[in-house]
Design a protein around this motif. Structure first.
Motif, PDB file in Angstrom:
ATOM      1  N   ASP A 117      27.413-108.181  17.958  1.00  0.00           N
ATOM      2  CA  ASP A 117      28.674-107.476  18.215  1.00  0.00           C
ATOM      3  C   ASP A 117      28.727-106.223  17.342  1.00  0.00           C
ATOM      4  O   ASP A 117      28.724-106.330  16.116  1.00  0.00           O
ATOM      5  CB  ASP A 117      29.851-108.401  17.889  1.00  0.00           C
ATOM      6  N   PRO A 118      28.754-105.032  17.951  1.00  0.00           N
ATOM      7  CA  PRO A 118      28.746-103.798  17.152  1.00  0.00           C
ATOM      8  C   PRO A 118      29.975-103.618  16.259  1.00  0.00           C
ATOM      9  O   PRO A 118      29.944-102.834  15.315  1.00  0.00           O
ATOM     10  CB  PRO A 118      28.658-102.683  18.198  1.00  0.00           C
ATOM     11  N   ASP A 119      31.042-104.354  16.523  1.00  0.00           N
ATOM     12  CA  ASP A 119      32.239-104.267  15.680  1.00  0.00           C
ATOM     13  C   ASP A 119      32.227-105.296  14.555  1.00  0.00           C
ATOM     14  O   ASP A 119      33.023-105.213  13.623  1.00  0.00           O
ATOM     15  CB  ASP A 119      33.510-104.473  16.520  1.00  0.00           C
ATOM     16  N   ALA A 120      31.328-106.272  14.650  1.00  0.00           N
ATOM     17  CA  ALA A 120      31.287-107.337  13.646  1.00  0.00           C
ATOM     18  C   ALA A 120      30.780-106.800  12.316  1.00  0.00           C
ATOM     19  O   ALA A 120      29.964-105.888  12.265  1.00  0.00           O
ATOM     20  CB  ALA A 120      30.388-108.472  14.130  1.00  0.00           C
ATOM     21  N   CYS A 121      31.289-107.367  11.257  1.00  0.00           N
ATOM     22  CA  CYS A 121      30.834-107.097   9.885  1.00  0.00           C
ATOM     23  C   CYS A 121      31.152-105.688   9.407  1.00  0.00           C
ATOM     24  O   CYS A 121      30.510-105.175   8.490  1.00  0.00           O
ATOM     25  CB  CYS A 121      29.351-107.418   9.742  1.00  0.00           C
ATOM     26  N   ASN A 122      32.132-105.082  10.017  1.00  0.00           N
ATOM     27  CA  ASN A 122      32.626-103.785   9.560  1.00  0.00           C
ATOM     28  C   ASN A 122      33.897-104.048   8.761  1.00  0.00           C
ATOM     29  O   ASN A 122      34.975-104.191   9.335  1.00  0.00           O
ATOM     30  CB  ASN A 122      32.900-102.871  10.759  1.00  0.00           C
ATOM     31  N   VAL A 123      33.759-104.128   7.450  1.00  0.00           N
ATOM     32  CA  VAL A 123      34.918-104.449   6.612  1.00  0.00           C
ATOM     33  C   VAL A 123      35.957-103.334   6.633  1.00  0.00           C
ATOM     34  O   VAL A 123      37.139-103.584   6.396  1.00  0.00           O
ATOM     35  CB  VAL A 123      34.515-104.790   5.163  1.00  0.00           C
ATOM     36  N   TYR A 124      35.526-102.119   6.930  1.00  0.00           N
ATOM     37  CA  TYR A 124      36.474-100.995   6.948  1.00  0.00           C
ATOM     38  C   TYR A 124      37.373-101.039   8.185  1.00  0.00           C
ATOM     39  O   TYR A 124      38.434-100.418   8.202  1.00  0.00           O
ATOM     40  CB  TYR A 124      35.720 -99.664   6.886  1.00  0.00           C
ATOM     41  N   LYS A 125      36.971-101.781   9.198  1.00  0.00           N
ATOM     42  CA  LYS A 125      37.777-101.902  10.415  1.00  0.00           C
ATOM     43  C   LYS A 125      38.966-102.834  10.204  1.00  0.00           C
ATOM     44  O   LYS A 125      40.049-102.589  10.724  1.00  0.00           O
ATOM     45  CB  LYS A 125      36.886-102.423  11.550  1.00  0.00           C
ATOM     46  N   ASP A 126      38.747-103.909   9.425  1.00  0.00           N
ATOM     47  CA  ASP A 126      39.751-104.961   9.324  1.00  0.00           C
ATOM     48  C   ASP A 126      40.508-105.033   8.002  1.00  0.00           C
ATOM     49  O   ASP A 126      41.543-105.670   7.929  1.00  0.00           O
ATOM     50  CB  ASP A 126      39.085-106.332   9.529  1.00  0.00           C
ATOM     51  N   LEU A 127      39.945-104.441   6.950  1.00  0.00           N
ATOM     52  CA  LEU A 127      40.532-104.584   5.616  1.00  0.00           C
ATOM     53  C   LEU A 127      41.048-103.254   5.094  1.00  0.00           C
ATOM     54  O   LEU A 127      40.465-102.200   5.379  1.00  0.00           O
ATOM     55  CB  LEU A 127      39.485-105.151   4.639  1.00  0.00           C
TER      56      LEU A 127
END
Length: 150
Positions: free
Chosen positions: A109-119
């Motif tokens: 998933d290209p959106d997975a493990c992007n901490v800047y997206k969720d935090l």
């Protein structure tokens, strides 16, 4: 009184970390007593230090059976002393390739493990990243000019 406030901040820090799938995965794995590997611990510390106090970060890292208190304290000190920014997704995947434990549980998933997206990190983190990128661009420009010659 101050202790109670600190505990509230910490528990809300864990809740905030759970907004990111990768960090929830790392927390769940640590809570289950799993060895998340060297890079898993590094990624966890680089991100979690912005949401937990040092004592809770240490205690959480100590749930990893392959890690002792001396190592936990050294890792926390290293991450703080070098002021590591939370890693981008690409860096997490590079780290993951070097160990068995899956840091990023859904790497496809290209959106997975992007901490800047969720935090939401402190403003200083974003300023540090901007400053680093500006310095890198400036160094690249100087290198290019030197390669072209006089």
């Amino acid at each position: 009184m101050a202790r109670a406030r600190k505990q509230t901040r910490s528990s809300s820090g864990r809740e905030a970390l759970r907004k990111n799938g990768m960090m929830a995965h790392l927390l769940d794995s640590l809570d289950a007593g799993q060895d998340i590997g060297h890079y898993g611990r590094l990624v966890f510390a680089m991100v979690a230090r912005h949401f937990m106090d040092d004592a809770e970060l240490r205690d959480t890292l100590l749930q990893d059976p392959a890690f002792d208190e001396r190592q936990a304290l050294a890792l926390i000190e290293q991450v703080k002393a070098r002021d590591y920014s939370p890693p981008r997704r690409e860096k997490v995947l590079q780290f993951q390739a070097q160990q068995e434990f899956p840091i990023c549980p859904n790497a496809e998933d290209p959106d997975a493990c992007n901490v800047y997206k969720d935090l939401q990190f402190p403003e200083s983190v974003y300023e540090h990243i901007t400053e680093y990128r500006e310095q890198k661009a400036h160094t690249h420009e100087e290198d290019s000019a030197a390669a072209r010659g006089p």
